[in-house]
Write a protein that holds these residues in place. Sequence first.
Motif, PDB file in Angstrom:
ATOM      1  N   THR A 175      10.579   7.510   7.013  1.00 57.57           N
ATOM      2  CA  THR A 175      11.339   6.639   7.906  1.00 57.57           C
ATOM      3  C   THR A 175      12.341   5.822   7.107  1.00 57.57           C
ATOM      4  O   THR A 175      12.155   5.576   5.905  1.00 57.57           O
ATOM      5  N   TRP A 176      13.381   5.352   7.815  1.00 55.35           N
ATOM      6  CA  TRP A 176      14.506   4.683   7.168  1.00 55.35           C
ATOM      7  C   TRP A 176      14.939   3.480   8.001  1.00 55.35           C
ATOM      8  O   TRP A 176      15.089   3.587   9.213  1.00 55.35           O
ATOM      9  N   ALA A 177      15.127   2.350   7.340  1.00 54.12           N
ATOM     10  CA  ALA A 177      15.615   1.142   8.004  1.00 54.12           C
ATOM     11  C   ALA A 177      16.961   0.759   7.407  1.00 54.12           C
ATOM     12  O   ALA A 177      17.100   0.685   6.178  1.00 54.12           O
ATOM     13  N   ALA A 178      17.943   0.546   8.266  1.00 55.83           N
ATOM     14  CA  ALA A 178      19.277   0.121   7.817  1.00 55.83           C
ATOM     15  C   ALA A 178      19.286  -1.395   7.687  1.00 55.83           C
ATOM     16  O   ALA A 178      19.025  -2.112   8.655  1.00 55.83           O
ATOM     17  N   GLY A 205       0.787  -1.220   0.000  1.00 57.00           N
ATOM     18  CA  GLY A 205       0.000   0.000   0.000  1.00 57.00           C
ATOM     19  C   GLY A 205       0.814   1.261   0.000  1.00 57.00           C
ATOM     20  O   GLY A 205       0.248   2.362   0.049  1.00 57.00           O
ATOM     21  N   PHE A 206       2.128   1.175  -0.057  1.00 59.76           N
ATOM     22  CA  PHE A 206       2.979   2.361  -0.103  1.00 59.76           C
ATOM     23  C   PHE A 206       4.286   2.002  -0.806  1.00 59.76           C
ATOM     24  O   PHE A 206       4.681   0.834  -0.864  1.00 59.76           O
ATOM     25  N   LEU A 226      19.930   1.436   2.786  1.00 56.21           N
ATOM     26  CA  LEU A 226      18.812   2.095   3.446  1.00 56.21           C
ATOM     27  C   LEU A 226      17.518   1.726   2.737  1.00 56.21           C
ATOM     28  O   LEU A 226      17.444   1.775   1.501  1.00 56.21           O
ATOM     29  N   VAL A 227      16.521   1.350   3.516  1.00 56.34           N
ATOM     30  CA  VAL A 227      15.184   1.083   2.994  1.00 56.34           C
ATOM     31  C   VAL A 227      14.296   2.228   3.465  1.00 56.34           C
ATOM     32  O   VAL A 227      14.109   2.426   4.670  1.00 56.34           O
ATOM     33  N   HIS A 228      13.770   2.992   2.531  1.00 56.96           N
ATOM     34  CA  HIS A 228      13.061   4.238   2.836  1.00 56.96           C
ATOM     35  C   HIS A 228      11.578   4.089   2.576  1.00 56.96           C
ATOM     36  O   HIS A 228      11.160   3.518   1.566  1.00 56.96           O
ATOM     37  N   PHE A 229      10.764   4.629   3.509  1.00 54.71           N
ATOM     38  CA  PHE A 229       9.307   4.653   3.382  1.00 54.71           C
ATOM     39  C   PHE A 229       8.833   6.088   3.538  1.00 54.71           C
ATOM     40  O   PHE A 229       9.381   6.845   4.345  1.00 54.71           O
ATOM     41  N   PRO A 230       7.811   6.500   2.782  1.00 54.85           N
ATOM     42  CA  PRO A 230       7.312   7.877   2.916  1.00 54.85           C
ATOM     43  C   PRO A 230       6.602   8.076   4.248  1.00 54.85           C
ATOM     44  O   PRO A 230       6.151   7.109   4.885  1.00 54.85           O
ATOM     45  N   ALA A 231       6.488   9.333   4.651  1.00 54.78           N
ATOM     46  CA  ALA A 231       5.803   9.640   5.908  1.00 54.78           C
ATOM     47  C   ALA A 231       4.350   9.179   5.878  1.00 54.78           C
ATOM     48  O   ALA A 231       3.785   8.797   6.907  1.00 54.78           O
ATOM     49  N   SER A 232       3.742   9.188   4.685  1.00 49.24           N
ATOM     50  CA  SER A 232       2.342   8.775   4.567  1.00 49.24           C
ATOM     51  C   SER A 232       2.143   7.294   4.850  1.00 49.24           C
ATOM     52  O   SER A 232       1.009   6.858   5.079  1.00 49.24           O
TER      53      SER A 232
END
Length: 570
Positions: free
Chosen positions: A299-302, A253-254, A267-273
């Motif tokens: 947000t960011w996951a290493a 969904g995003f 880095l795995v990046h997800f939007p604020a939404s």
Amino acid sequence: MDHHHDPVTGSSTVDVLALLLRLALLLSTAFLAGGGLLRPLVTEPPKRPQLVLSVLGGVSAVLAVVSAFAADVTVAALAVHVVLAVAVPVLLRWPRIGRWASVALLVLVVLETSLGGTGVEFALDSVFVAAAAVWFGFALYGPAVPETAALRPGPWALTLGGLLVVAGAVRFGLSGAGFDRRLYTTVFGFVVVAVVVLPVAVSVLAALRQGRAYRLGAAGVAAGFLAWSALGALPAPPPLPVPGVPLLADGPGFPVLVSPQRPGPNLVHFPASAGGGISAGVRGGPVTEAVARPGAEGTWAAVDLPPGRSDLEIRRGGTTTVVEVDAGHAPGPAIADADAPECASAALGGLIAGRADVLTACPSDTLTPEDAGALVKLVEFLAGRKPSAITLVEDTSPRGVAAAKLVRETAARTGLAVRPDAGPDTALVVVSGWAAGYPAMTRAAGLQRREPTHQYGLYLAPWLLNGPIVNAVASVSLPLRFDPREATAVGYAVAVGDRFGGESPTPGGFRTWLGGDHAAGDVQIFAAAQVNAMPMDPTEPHAVGMVMDRDYAGQWVPDGTIVPITSVLR
């Protein structure tokens, strides 16, 4: 609970029952149209084809009515379909009149198969559907067609088979699947292969058994027709991940951004939404929670990626989504952890523009001539205002070191002092990256709330035009070579927001989105502020067409504005 793609369609977004209903409707209607189209070739038709067409007419009409409840179908289109489906078997007694009803029904099948396709796709749909329908007609009436008929089944079986093969080959080329593992690992791939292989098999059969090809090949043509019709509803599989090219994928969904997609730290990046509570990790390995990074949105996951292909699991609550990644075996660029979000944002701009460039360098690796010139003009502008000193914030990145050196040299040339401490009659100049720029702004905002500090203004390097950084203070200025309000800049802002869950634009992403074919403009000082130019409540009466929501698409400063406060600096 695992959240995987639908096992039938390859996508959880496709309604399986609606798809099956659509396929049954199109096949029965195509068979009906083909039978009515070839009915004039037979003077004394057998009773069995007549009965089959009568049943198909009823089935097609009923399925059309049922489909109206499962899809967005206009009443007019539904009425036309039902009338034609009933008219074809009724008009079998008057074959010349019934032929025109069959032609109209065949056109309707083409339109329903194409699902709004235009150009080449519509032409291919027309060829494939028409050829399949004629084949179905021969399957019904073939034995009763006299040898003296203009359309003899034998020769036409070869011709129709050839048309199906050509249409299938072109459709395969347009599918974008390519000759890779997607052909045998996705439902879409299996269907594309069927569209090509089945017509070839039917054509070979027609060449070997010309007299009976229309009967023996009817099952193959029907299966190929179903595969062809299904392609319009099945989503094409995403492109395969390319080692070294940051991956932009769709998660649960995003969107998801993986950068740099090389062995080792990523880095795995997800939007604020996308919200919170998201974690990511390689299947079988440790899972890292996605958290906020200083100066960066979302947000960011290493995650450490192993060499070669692997499955990246994205988890939230009890839902797990798998994204295929391929880090390859070559080492990636050395990216400082502090600069990794800006680097990923810059790569995102190229991905949104449709380019798949291997990530070899980051914006923080070098001070570009355009940014260097903007900083020189900024210091010269400040020298004209005559603050007591410049408070300089820098970092240890190659760009930050070079920018700080340039600022000091220009300040010395113009008679300005540079010192690290704050003061009431100073100007703050930040030339660091995002990670140091954000806390520098929050500290300045705190100092200004307590006592007069940096009364000559807060200034950011051009690459720090990023929502979280500029919004950390009430107002901040930047030397820019482009106007964030002009059409190209707004177009990029809209593109990145649409593709990545409302993400704000960044200068690095804008540069890669444009590519290398752009010339830098003149330098102007722009001020970004958290203000509403027309502070009205959305419920208040206002002019027609006036946008009252400050967070509209295309903004470079979320919930704020940015305007030039100087003319071009010469």
